[in-house]
Scaffold this active site. Structure first.
Site, PDB file in Angstrom:
ATOM      1  N   HIS A   1       0.851  -1.201   0.000  1.00 22.38           N
ATOM      2  CA  HIS A   1       0.000   0.000   0.000  1.00 22.38           C
ATOM      3  C   HIS A   1       0.890   1.255   0.000  1.00 22.38           C
ATOM      4  CE1 HIS A   1      -3.745  -2.077   0.738  1.00 22.38           C
ATOM      5  NE2 HIS A   1      -3.503  -2.388   1.997  1.00 22.38           N
TER       6      HIS A   1
ATOM      7  N   ARG B   1     -17.029  -8.062   2.026  1.00 21.15           N
ATOM      8  CA  ARG B   1     -18.210  -7.461   2.651  1.00 21.15           C
ATOM      9  C   ARG B   1     -19.351  -7.505   1.644  1.00 21.15           C
ATOM     10  NH1 ARG B   1     -20.392  -2.211   3.814  1.00 21.15           N
ATOM     11  NH2 ARG B   1     -19.112  -1.485   2.081  1.00 21.15           N
TER      12      ARG B   1
HETATM   13  P1  A3P Z   1     -16.648  -3.533   0.380  1.00 21.10           P
HETATM   14  O1  A3P Z   1     -16.258  -3.286   1.807  1.00 21.10           O
HETATM   15  O2  A3P Z   1     -17.155  -2.294  -0.279  1.00 21.10           O
HETATM   16  O3  A3P Z   1     -17.571  -4.677   0.210  1.00 21.10           O
HETATM   17  P2  A3P Z   1      -9.294  -4.770   0.034  1.00 21.10           P
HETATM   18  O4  A3P Z   1      -9.174  -6.124  -0.559  1.00 21.10           O
HETATM   19  O5  A3P Z   1      -8.428  -3.738  -0.633  1.00 21.10           O
HETATM   20  O6  A3P Z   1      -9.173  -4.797   1.496  1.00 21.10           O
HETATM   21  O7  A3P Z   1     -10.761  -4.257  -0.340  1.00 21.10           O
HETATM   22  C1  A3P Z   1     -11.888  -4.870   0.211  1.00 21.10           C
HETATM   23  C2  A3P Z   1     -13.075  -4.516  -0.642  1.00 21.10           C
HETATM   24  O8  A3P Z   1     -13.058  -5.320  -1.829  1.00 21.10           O
HETATM   25  C3  A3P Z   1     -14.365  -4.861   0.078  1.00 21.10           C
HETATM   26  O9  A3P Z   1     -15.327  -3.918  -0.422  1.00 21.10           O
HETATM   27  C4  A3P Z   1     -14.636  -6.269  -0.435  1.00 21.10           C
HETATM   28  O10 A3P Z   1     -15.960  -6.685  -0.294  1.00 21.10           O
HETATM   29  C5  A3P Z   1     -14.224  -6.134  -1.891  1.00 21.10           C
HETATM   30  N1  A3P Z   1     -13.882  -7.427  -2.498  1.00 21.10           N
HETATM   31  C6  A3P Z   1     -13.226  -8.463  -1.934  1.00 21.10           C
HETATM   32  N2  A3P Z   1     -13.108  -9.475  -2.791  1.00 21.10           N
HETATM   33  C7  A3P Z   1     -13.716  -9.081  -3.932  1.00 21.10           C
HETATM   34  C8  A3P Z   1     -13.943  -9.715  -5.202  1.00 21.10           C
HETATM   35  N3  A3P Z   1     -13.523 -10.945  -5.445  1.00 21.10           N
HETATM   36  N4  A3P Z   1     -14.592  -9.013  -6.142  1.00 21.10           N
HETATM   37  C9  A3P Z   1     -15.027  -7.764  -5.910  1.00 21.10           C
HETATM   38  N5  A3P Z   1     -14.860  -7.106  -4.743  1.00 21.10           N
HETATM   39  C10 A3P Z   1     -14.198  -7.759  -3.758  1.00 21.10           C
END
Ligand code: A3P
Length: 330
Positions: A142, A296
């Site tokens: 990050h 989520r």
């Molecule tokens: P939301 O909280 O809006 O649902 P990171 O991986 O950078 O921590 O980001 C997490 C976000 O990506 C969360 O968003 C999560 O639900 C979403 N996410 C995780 N896996 C995913 C997938 N396979 N496709 C689309 N979105 C995904």
């Protein structure tokens, strides 16, 4: 008899820092954190103490190779998804997508397959031995562009940058950090952390400076930096996966396209599939986070269910001002 306290998850540990990190901390601006007690501003961006230590070690010791692929993201922009996609893409010859029963993504959380430099490798060990990583090495971070280790900037290695519209990023971060807080810590109110986010005080924030750093670099050096938004990937996943493969020099062949390789990668990495894999439902990362916290809703525009009209206007206005003249819009 008193019940003994369960051990603190690693992401809440703020002690046992290296001497270098302890020497630096007193000179840095600080603010109350969202999960860990304190955030420190280093090179213009906010980090909890342990993370800062990972940043310092990584800056000092990481030696990039010309074949490296580094996924860089703003927190909560879909890192877990892109880690899965890049892993499946780059390793598609070793782990074919046909007969997917044994694919590593079905038994490992994507964060275990594509480790963070400063949040895993260089937090666990000041100078880890990376010799077990096969070529091309796939890492993630990050880190803002400004704080990347010099060897990454000077190598031929490729950077894939992912970000997401700030309103969904903020809501996702608020929900995620509340899940990371222990029961006795209570939750952060939306208003409290919104005010911080707008001042730039969030994990690896200010958000705008993070995205602008990579946006500008992607314009200057499109061969090196691939700039992608979560919303674009959601809207046209096949197109962007093809573009990613071209950028990384591993374009899909005619035969692979006929075999529906692109669809296969997107299917195994889909929200529905990954969020239902046993390890992602029940497992924990070694750093202490429940794997299911990374899944989520996976939707675009969920912020509409949480932000007031005033908050929306406020964040839009900041975004417009900060990105003015850059050509970047959310
Ligand atoms: P939301 O909280 O809006 O649902 P990171 O991986 O950078 O921590 O980001 C997490 C976000 O990506 C969360 O968003 C999560 O639900 C979403 N996410 C995780 N896996 C995913 C997938 N396979 N496709 C689309 N979105 C995904």
């Amino acid at each position: 008899m008193q019940k003994s306290q369960p051990p603190k998850p690693n992401y809440l540990k703020e002690d046992e820092l290296t001497q270098e990190c302890m020497n630096l901390i007193p000179s840095l601006p600080k603010e109350k954190g969202w999960v860990a007690t304190t955030l420190y501003k280093y090179q213009g961006f906010w980090h909890p103490a342990k993370q800062l230590q990972g940043v310092l070690s990584c800056q000092k010791h990481f030696q990039a190779q010309d074949t490296d692929i580094l996924l860089v993201t703003t927190p909560k922009s879909g890192t877990t998804w892109l880690k899965a996609i890049l892993f499946a893409l780059v390793n598609r010859k070793i782990y074919p997508l046909t007969g997917q029963d044994h694919h590593p993504l079905l038994s490992n959380n994507p964060h275990m397959l594509v480790p963070f430099l400063e949040l895993k490798l260089y937090i666990e060990d000041e100078n880890p031995n990376l010799s077990s990583f096969t070529n091309p090495r796939l890492f993630s971070t990050h880190l803002p562009y400004k704080s990347l280790p010099n060897s990454i900037k000077s190598s031929q290695g490729k950077l894939v940058y992912l970000c997401r519209n700030p309103k969904d990023t903020f809501i996702s971060l608020w929900a995620f950090t509340n899940k990371l807080r222990l029961e006795e810590m209570g939750t952060n109110s939306l208003e409290e952390v919104f005010e911080k986010f707008c001042r730039g005080v969030s994990l690896y924030g200010p958000f705008w400076d993070h995205v602008l750093g990579y946006w500008e670099e992607s314009l200057k050096n499109p061969e090196k930096v691939f700039f992608l938004k979560y919303e674009e990937m959601k809207e046209q996943p096949e197109l962007h996966l093809k573009k990613l493969a071209d950028f990384l020099g591993c374009s899909f062949s005619f035969k692979e396209k006929k075999q529906n390789m692109i669809e296969g990668i997107l299917r195994i990495c889909s929200f529905d599939n990954l969020s239902n894999v046993e390890v992602n439902k029940e497992g924990k990362l070694p750093s202490g986070e429940d794997c299911n916290a990374f899944f989520r809703t996976g939707k675009v525009g969920d912020w509409k269910n949480y932000l007031s009209a005033e908050m929306e206007v406020c964040l839009d206005k900041i975004c417009e001002e900060k990105l003015y003249g850059s050509g970047l819009k959310f």
